[in-house]
Design a protein around this motif. Structure first.
Motif, PDB file in Angstrom:
ATOM      1  N   LEU A  65       1.374   6.827  -6.840  1.00 40.19           N
ATOM      2  CA  LEU A  65       0.165   7.488  -7.321  1.00 40.19           C
ATOM      3  C   LEU A  65      -0.137   8.827  -6.657  1.00 40.19           C
ATOM      4  N   CYS A  66       0.453   9.078  -5.534  1.00 42.21           N
ATOM      5  CA  CYS A  66       0.105  10.253  -4.754  1.00 42.21           C
ATOM      6  C   CYS A  66       0.646  11.529  -5.399  1.00 42.21           C
ATOM      7  N   PRO A  67      -0.222  12.532  -5.586  1.00 39.99           N
ATOM      8  CA  PRO A  67       0.270  13.820  -6.077  1.00 39.99           C
ATOM      9  C   PRO A  67       1.168  14.476  -5.029  1.00 39.99           C
ATOM     10  N   PHE A 123       0.826  -1.203   0.000  1.00 39.89           N
ATOM     11  CA  PHE A 123       0.000   0.000   0.000  1.00 39.89           C
ATOM     12  C   PHE A 123       0.860   1.253   0.000  1.00 39.89           C
ATOM     13  N   PHE A 124       1.936   1.244   0.760  1.00 35.40           N
ATOM     14  CA  PHE A 124       2.808   2.403   0.784  1.00 35.40           C
ATOM     15  C   PHE A 124       3.530   2.598  -0.542  1.00 35.40           C
ATOM     16  N   VAL A 125       3.908   1.495  -1.188  1.00 39.20           N
ATOM     17  CA  VAL A 125       4.568   1.588  -2.498  1.00 39.20           C
ATOM     18  C   VAL A 125       3.608   2.159  -3.535  1.00 39.20           C
ATOM     19  N   GLU A 145       1.010  13.641   0.625  1.00 35.37           N
ATOM     20  CA  GLU A 145       1.475  12.349   1.116  1.00 35.37           C
ATOM     21  C   GLU A 145       1.041  12.109   2.559  1.00 35.37           C
ATOM     22  N   ALA A 146       1.112  13.141   3.394  1.00 40.78           N
ATOM     23  CA  ALA A 146       0.748  12.982   4.805  1.00 40.78           C
ATOM     24  C   ALA A 146      -0.730  12.643   4.955  1.00 40.78           C
ATOM     25  N   SER A 147      -1.576  13.269   4.155  1.00 40.75           N
ATOM     26  CA  SER A 147      -3.010  12.975   4.223  1.00 40.75           C
ATOM     27  C   SER A 147      -3.287  11.538   3.790  1.00 40.75           C
ATOM     28  N   LEU A 148      -2.612  11.091   2.755  1.00 45.88           N
ATOM     29  CA  LEU A 148      -2.805   9.722   2.291  1.00 45.88           C
ATOM     30  C   LEU A 148      -2.297   8.724   3.322  1.00 45.88           C
TER      31      LEU A 148
END
Length: 113
Positions: free
Chosen positions: A27-29, A20-22, A33-36
C-alpha cells in the motif's frame, strides 16, 4: 514455564509484525517507505511499553507478588492467548486488500496487439 512463555512471546511478536510489513509494502506510495517503517516501529515500541505497564497492573489482580507465584501460570496463559489475537485479524485485513487489487486489475484496459 515463564522462560518458555517469554521465548514463545518473542517469536509470536516477530511473526505478528510480518503481516504489517507485507501490507505496508503493498500500500505504501513510492518514496515514503522509511516513514511508514518508522511509524510501525514507534507504534510497536509504544505497544510494548503499554503492555508492560498493563502487565504490572495485572499482577495484583492475579495475586502474584514477591514469593507468591501460585497464579502466575494463569497470568502467563492469558498473556500468551492475548498475543495471538492480532493474528486472527490478519486474514480479514488482507482479504479486503486482495479484493481491491482484483477490482483494480479488472478495471485496467487490456493491452491489444
Amino acid at each position: 514455564f515463564a522462560v518458555g512463555s517469554e521465548a514463545v512471546s518473542t517469536v509470536l511478536g516477530r511473526v505478528a509484525m510480518q503481516p504489517f510489513f507485507v501490507v505496508a509494502a503493498r500500500l505504501c506510495p513510492p518514496g515514503c517507505e522509511a516513514s511508514l517503517y518508522a511509524f510501525f516501529m514507534a507504534t510497536h515500541n509504544l505497544g510494548s511499553a503499554a503492555s508492560g505497564a498493563l502487565g504490572a497492573a495485572l499482577l495484583p489482580a492475579f495475586g502474584v507478588a514477591r514469593h507468591a507465584y501460585a497464579h502466575l501460570w494463569a497470568l502467563l496463559l492469558l498473556r500468551s492467548a492475548l498475543m495471538c489475537v492480532p493474528m486472527l485479524l490478519v486474514g480479514p485485513c488482507l482479504r479486503d486488500i486482495e479484493d481491491a487489487g482484483a477490482a483494480g486489475e479488472a478495471a485496467r484496459p487490456k493491452h491489444v496487439d
